[in-house]
Design a protein around this motif. Structure first.
Motif, PDB file in Angstrom:
ATOM      1  N   LEU A 235      43.866  70.007  55.509  1.00  0.00           N
ATOM      2  CA  LEU A 235      44.001  70.649  56.821  1.00  0.00           C
ATOM      3  C   LEU A 235      45.073  71.728  56.801  1.00  0.00           C
ATOM      4  CD1 LEU A 235      43.697  67.560  59.194  1.00  0.00           C
ATOM      5  CD2 LEU A 235      42.072  69.444  58.967  1.00  0.00           C
ATOM      6  N   VAL A 236      46.193  71.450  56.147  1.00  0.00           N
ATOM      7  CA  VAL A 236      47.257  72.460  56.064  1.00  0.00           C
ATOM      8  C   VAL A 236      46.744  73.701  55.349  1.00  0.00           C
ATOM      9  CG1 VAL A 236      49.488  72.984  55.010  1.00  0.00           C
ATOM     10  CG2 VAL A 236      49.169  70.819  56.209  1.00  0.00           C
ATOM     11  N   ARG A 237      46.010  73.488  54.262  1.00  0.00           N
ATOM     12  CA  ARG A 237      45.479  74.650  53.536  1.00  0.00           C
ATOM     13  C   ARG A 237      44.465  75.414  54.385  1.00  0.00           C
ATOM     14  NH1 ARG A 237      45.572  76.945  49.027  1.00  0.00           N
ATOM     15  NH2 ARG A 237      46.932  75.380  48.110  1.00  0.00           N
ATOM     16  N   ARG A 238      43.632  74.697  55.129  1.00  0.00           N
ATOM     17  CA  ARG A 238      42.628  75.353  55.961  1.00  0.00           C
ATOM     18  C   ARG A 238      43.280  76.153  57.084  1.00  0.00           C
ATOM     19  NH1 ARG A 238      38.781  71.146  58.418  1.00  0.00           N
ATOM     20  NH2 ARG A 238      38.355  70.856  56.196  1.00  0.00           N
ATOM     21  N   LEU A 239      44.360  75.619  57.633  1.00  0.00           N
ATOM     22  CA  LEU A 239      44.990  76.244  58.791  1.00  0.00           C
ATOM     23  C   LEU A 239      45.983  77.341  58.410  1.00  0.00           C
ATOM     24  CD1 LEU A 239      45.626  72.975  60.821  1.00  0.00           C
ATOM     25  CD2 LEU A 239      43.942  74.747  61.362  1.00  0.00           C
ATOM     26  N   ALA A 298      51.493  72.719  64.119  1.00  0.00           N
ATOM     27  CA  ALA A 298      51.567  71.361  64.644  1.00  0.00           C
ATOM     28  C   ALA A 298      50.458  71.100  65.655  1.00  0.00           C
ATOM     29  CB  ALA A 298      52.937  71.127  65.284  1.00  0.00           C
ATOM     30  N   ASP A 299      50.232  72.054  66.538  1.00  0.00           N
ATOM     31  CA  ASP A 299      49.170  71.886  67.543  1.00  0.00           C
ATOM     32  C   ASP A 299      47.796  71.798  66.878  1.00  0.00           C
ATOM     33  OD1 ASP A 299      51.031  71.928  69.561  1.00  0.00           O
ATOM     34  OD2 ASP A 299      50.734  74.049  70.052  1.00  0.00           O
ATOM     35  N   ALA A 300      47.553  72.660  65.894  1.00  0.00           N
ATOM     36  CA  ALA A 300      46.256  72.676  65.232  1.00  0.00           C
ATOM     37  C   ALA A 300      46.018  71.386  64.444  1.00  0.00           C
ATOM     38  CB  ALA A 300      46.150  73.889  64.310  1.00  0.00           C
ATOM     39  N   ALA A 303      45.255  68.599  66.911  1.00  0.00           N
ATOM     40  CA  ALA A 303      43.908  68.720  67.457  1.00  0.00           C
ATOM     41  C   ALA A 303      42.859  68.310  66.427  1.00  0.00           C
ATOM     42  CB  ALA A 303      43.661  70.153  67.916  1.00  0.00           C
ATOM     43  N   ALA A 304      43.094  68.641  65.156  1.00  0.00           N
ATOM     44  CA  ALA A 304      42.128  68.304  64.107  1.00  0.00           C
ATOM     45  C   ALA A 304      42.088  66.810  63.833  1.00  0.00           C
ATOM     46  CB  ALA A 304      42.466  69.064  62.829  1.00  0.00           C
ATOM     47  N   LEU A 305      43.226  66.137  63.991  1.00  0.00           N
ATOM     48  CA  LEU A 305      43.303  64.717  63.665  1.00  0.00           C
ATOM     49  C   LEU A 305      42.915  63.821  64.833  1.00  0.00           C
ATOM     50  CD1 LEU A 305      46.641  64.724  61.652  1.00  0.00           C
ATOM     51  CD2 LEU A 305      44.359  64.372  60.720  1.00  0.00           C
ATOM     52  N   PRO A 330      45.724  55.181  63.488  1.00  0.00           N
ATOM     53  CA  PRO A 330      45.568  56.260  64.467  1.00  0.00           C
ATOM     54  C   PRO A 330      46.874  57.035  64.621  1.00  0.00           C
ATOM     55  CG  PRO A 330      44.697  54.185  65.313  1.00  0.00           C
ATOM     56  CD  PRO A 330      45.460  53.852  64.070  1.00  0.00           C
ATOM     57  N   VAL A 331      46.767  58.336  64.762  1.00  0.00           N
ATOM     58  CA  VAL A 331      47.946  59.180  64.969  1.00  0.00           C
ATOM     59  C   VAL A 331      47.713  60.053  66.199  1.00  0.00           C
ATOM     60  CG1 VAL A 331      48.597  59.186  62.536  1.00  0.00           C
ATOM     61  CG2 VAL A 331      47.063  60.943  63.384  1.00  0.00           C
ATOM     62  N   GLY A 332      48.752  60.263  66.959  1.00  0.00           N
ATOM     63  CA  GLY A 332      48.668  61.106  68.140  1.00  0.00           C
ATOM     64  C   GLY A 332      49.322  62.452  67.918  1.00  0.00           C
ATOM     65  N   ALA A 333      49.213  63.304  68.920  1.00  0.00           N
ATOM     66  CA  ALA A 333      49.732  64.668  68.796  1.00  0.00           C
ATOM     67  C   ALA A 333      51.251  64.690  68.670  1.00  0.00           C
ATOM     68  CB  ALA A 333      49.289  65.494  69.998  1.00  0.00           C
ATOM     69  N   ALA A 334      51.944  63.802  69.391  1.00  0.00           N
ATOM     70  CA  ALA A 334      53.408  63.832  69.400  1.00  0.00           C
ATOM     71  C   ALA A 334      54.007  63.536  68.028  1.00  0.00           C
ATOM     72  CB  ALA A 334      53.950  62.862  70.455  1.00  0.00           C
ATOM     73  N   PRO A 335      53.603  62.456  67.332  1.00  0.00           N
ATOM     74  CA  PRO A 335      54.167  62.237  66.001  1.00  0.00           C
ATOM     75  C   PRO A 335      53.765  63.305  64.993  1.00  0.00           C
ATOM     76  CG  PRO A 335      52.495  60.578  66.495  1.00  0.00           C
ATOM     77  CD  PRO A 335      52.772  61.306  67.767  1.00  0.00           C
ATOM     78  N   VAL A 336      52.574  63.881  65.162  1.00  0.00           N
ATOM     79  CA  VAL A 336      52.175  64.964  64.260  1.00  0.00           C
ATOM     80  C   VAL A 336      53.093  66.160  64.436  1.00  0.00           C
ATOM     81  CG1 VAL A 336      50.366  66.647  63.747  1.00  0.00           C
ATOM     82  CG2 VAL A 336      49.758  64.256  64.093  1.00  0.00           C
ATOM     83  N   ARG A 337      53.373  66.520  65.683  1.00  0.00           N
ATOM     84  CA  ARG A 337      54.267  67.650  65.947  1.00  0.00           C
ATOM     85  C   ARG A 337      55.659  67.373  65.365  1.00  0.00           C
ATOM     86  NH1 ARG A 337      55.424  72.038  69.119  1.00  0.00           N
ATOM     87  NH2 ARG A 337      53.321  72.117  69.961  1.00  0.00           N
TER      88      ARG A 337
END
Length: 361
Positions: A235-239, A298-300, A303-305, A330-337
């Motif tokens: 995902l990092v490479r794609r984004l 972080a937002d992208a 959203a992808a996950l 499961p992971v949410g947006a807040a820990p990903v950011r």
């Protein structure tokens, strides 16, 4: 074979056995030609992706052509046929040879000849997942032989080898942490390794895979650990792929997985540092490069996950977290950011590493 044999393994993946032969030196070509002839091909389809050295490609092509008509398909410019037809008028068997990097070695082939470390420790040893309606393993689900030249891998460009080492690090962190200290000592930020050391890396990864795929051949259960951090790196490479050299997004995938596990209370600080230490000793980036829009990334990622089933995360080195009977958390947006922002804007320069922090567990 004489002095050309480095080691042999047989990886049992459910009902399929994958023979792995690691060899060295030009004297090994005779054995490869003999084993290729044993397929009894009426036609060869040689699939490549540009990752094989030119002389290696020419040698394999000539070897195959000496036995039967050989068609070369370069995946950079031509698609692979779904079901290659036999040679015209022969009604016989088409044998597929996959030669090169991860893209070539991911195809369904009878013979896989990886020429990059990333391919040799990853897709070259993996089964091709059959269609859901299949009741038995279809043809070419498993390769009949995986043939690796350890000396060729040791002689590849440093950037390519460094990128491939992320796969070795992944195996040690997620599957066989007993190898942690040995790997930490062996890692070279300049990516200069002897044939013997490369063979050791291959053996560690082959044995780690064999331990997991015996009862989980398609990597849907415990063997998910073999892909630890890969989805995040993809995902990092794609984004933001334009910002990264080969292997850097994959390295950041491991670091993000560790930081996510810490944020979720699964992994302690020592475990997270262990990730960073191996990545740094490899000479890979340990932070986001300049020019990265951290908030947008972080937002992208969030959203992808969000719609997915979760990620394989560690509760300790070699101990995937289990949620409701599955190795997906499961992971949410807040820990990903928080995980993305915690990487920081600058990575550790190649060759600059901290002292190894002892890790237990």
């Amino acid at each position: 074979m004489g002095g050309t044999t480095v080691f042999d393994r047989r990886i049992q993946a459910g009902p399929a056995g994958i023979p792995l032969a690691v060899r060295r030196g030009d004297g090994s070509w005779a054995e490869l030609a003999e084993r290729t002839a044993a397929f009894g091909a009426d036609r060869f389809l040689l699939v490549t992706d540009g990752a094989a050295p030119a002389d290696h490609l020419a040698r394999v092509r000539a070897m195959a052509a000496a036995q039967a008509p050989c068609t070369v398909i370069d995946l950079r410019s031509a698609p692979l046929p779904d079901r290659p037809a036999p040679g015209e008028g022969t009604g016989g068997r088409t044998v597929v040879i996959a030669l090169g990097g991860e893209r070539a070695c991911a195809v369904a082939a009878d013979l896989r000849l990886p020429t990059t470390l990333a391919a040799a420790v990853g897709p070259a040893l993996a089964l091709r997942r059959p269609p859901p309606e299949a009741r038995a393993l279809p043809d070419r689900t498993a390769p009949a032989l995986v043939w690796v030249r350890g000396d060729v891998l040791a002689d590849r460009p440093a950037a390519e080898t460094r990128a491939g080492m992320i796969g070795v690090i992944r195996h040690v962190l997620a599957v066989c942490p007993a190898q942690y200290e040995a790997l930490a000592e062996a890692l070279d930020p300049e990516a200069r390794y002897s044939e013997r050391t490369v063979a050791g890396f291959l053996a560690v990864c082959a044995d780690a895979r064999a331990a997991l795929v015996c009862f989980d051949p398609f990597e849907t259960g415990p063997a998910l650990a073999l892909g630890y951090g890969r989805r995040l790196g993809t995902l990092v490479r794609r984004l933001a792929g334009r910002l990264f050299a080969p292997g850097e997004a994959e390295a950041l995938g491991l670091l993000l997985a560790a930081r996510l596990a810490v944020r979720l209370g699964l992994l302690d600080a020592a475990g997270a540092w262990a990730h960073r230490e191996l990545v740094a000793r490899n000479g890979s980036v340990t932070g986001l490069p300049g020019g990265t829009d951290v908030a947008a990334l972080a937002d992208a990622l969030g959203a992808a996950l969000a719609p997915g089933p979760g990620l394989l995360l560690l509760a300790g080195l070699g101990r995937p977290s289990c949620v409701a009977g599955r190795l997906l958390t499961p992971v949410g947006a807040a820990p990903v950011r928080a995980a993305v922002e915690g990487l920081g804007p600058v990575g550790v320069p190649s060759g600059r590493v901290a002292e190894l922090l002892p890790v237990t567990g």
